[in-house]
Design a protein around this motif. Sequence first.
Motif, PDB file in Angstrom:
ATOM      1  N   UNK A   1       0.617  -1.151  -0.212  1.00 24.87           N
ATOM      2  CA  UNK A   1      -0.052  -0.002   0.204  1.00 24.87           C
ATOM      3  C   UNK A   1       0.629   1.124   0.310  1.00 24.87           C
ATOM      4  N   UNK A   2       0.684   2.619  -0.976  1.00 24.98           N
ATOM      5  CA  UNK A   2       1.345   3.298  -1.138  1.00 24.98           C
ATOM      6  C   UNK A   2       0.761   3.856   0.058  1.00 24.98           C
ATOM      7  N   UNK A   3       1.638   4.609   0.713  1.00 26.24           N
ATOM      8  CA  UNK A   3       1.371   6.001   1.665  1.00 26.24           C
ATOM      9  C   UNK A   3       2.069   7.442   1.850  1.00 26.24           C
ATOM     10  N   UNK A   4       1.646   8.716   1.819  1.00 19.39           N
ATOM     11  CA  UNK A   4       2.536   9.241   2.452  1.00 19.39           C
ATOM     12  C   UNK A   4       2.059  10.260   3.718  1.00 19.39           C
ATOM     13  N   UNK A   5       2.915  11.460   4.067  1.00 21.95           N
ATOM     14  CA  UNK A   5       3.018  11.584   5.268  1.00 21.95           C
ATOM     15  C   UNK A   5       2.191  13.310   4.706  1.00 21.95           C
ATOM     16  N   UNK A   6       1.213  12.703   6.156  1.00 18.20           N
ATOM     17  CA  UNK A   6       0.637  15.214   6.056  1.00 18.20           C
ATOM     18  C   UNK A   6       1.104  15.403   7.230  1.00 18.20           C
ATOM     19  N   UNK A   7       2.011  16.400   7.175  1.00 15.41           N
ATOM     20  CA  UNK A   7       1.744  17.495   8.664  1.00 15.41           C
ATOM     21  C   UNK A   7       1.118  18.216   8.659  1.00 15.41           C
ATOM     22  N   UNK A   8       1.557  18.983   9.624  1.00 18.54           N
ATOM     23  CA  UNK A   8       0.380  20.184   9.973  1.00 18.54           C
ATOM     24  C   UNK A   8       1.267  20.781  11.447  1.00 18.54           C
ATOM     25  N   UNK A   9       0.852  22.187  11.535  1.00 14.87           N
ATOM     26  CA  UNK A   9       1.634  22.823  13.004  1.00 14.87           C
ATOM     27  C   UNK A   9       0.450  22.753  14.098  1.00 14.87           C
ATOM     28  N   UNK A  10       0.570  22.245  14.805  1.00 19.29           N
ATOM     29  CA  UNK A  10      -0.528  22.393  15.928  1.00 19.29           C
ATOM     30  C   UNK A  10      -0.280  23.743  16.955  1.00 19.29           C
ATOM     31  N   UNK A  11       0.730  24.843  16.125  1.00 21.42           N
ATOM     32  CA  UNK A  11       0.393  25.860  16.788  1.00 21.42           C
ATOM     33  C   UNK A  11      -0.587  26.944  16.014  1.00 21.42           C
ATOM     34  N   UNK A  12      -1.447  27.764  17.075  1.00 22.24           N
ATOM     35  CA  UNK A  12      -3.098  28.057  16.650  1.00 22.24           C
ATOM     36  C   UNK A  12      -1.897  29.733  16.321  1.00 22.24           C
ATOM     37  N   UNK A  13      -2.214  30.333  15.548  1.00 25.70           N
ATOM     38  CA  UNK A  13      -1.904  31.459  14.334  1.00 25.70           C
ATOM     39  C   UNK A  13      -3.247  32.284  14.783  1.00 25.70           C
ATOM     40  N   UNK A  14      -3.507  33.709  16.990  1.00 31.60           N
ATOM     41  CA  UNK A  14      -4.559  33.887  16.938  1.00 31.60           C
ATOM     42  C   UNK A  14      -5.527  33.655  16.912  1.00 31.60           C
TER      43      UNK A  14
END
Length: 177
Positions: free
Chosen positions: A163-176
């Motif tokens: 199964x091909x997988x891809x990593x997703x990423x995001x910040x946990x720091x709230x922006x305002x």
Amino acid sequence: MSSSIQIRAATLRDAKAIAQIHAAAVQAAYKGLVPDEHLKSVPLEKRVAYWREAIEYCEPQVKVAIENDKIVGFVGFDRSRDAKTRPTTGEIWAIYIAPNHWNKGVGAVLWNAAREGLHEEGCTNVTSWVPLRNERALKFHETAGFEREDESAKTAIIGGMKIEEIRFKRSLISTGR
């Protein structure tokens, strides 16, 4: 509908319900994409044992979503398992919802619980590995503000299938706010 969803830490007694949701969600999400024998190749007892151990040792931390006293989804999260990641990078190890509760806001409530838990652990970013053939999971992560890391694509062996997988990423720091 998500207003009726309660979130709490999983207990050892929840392992069987978590394993059943895990199996049902995988089978529903990959029906027609992966042969049925591969979808059913992991015995329920093995899934129950995995989730009991995860809950007992908090690796990953597991939270359950409950509606009307019934578990309808779960999320497992902790520090990233990827090599060479910062200790401030968390990871969604698993997030599954009972198929009859898809598109009802349960995933968003679980994601918020994981985000709060990772933030409390000092994480500033979060990643999640998503199978490329799972359109529902891809859309969920994009809606939750994750971005694809295209260079991260890899092949995982799941139930004997590649199964091909891809990593997703995001910040946990709230922006305002």
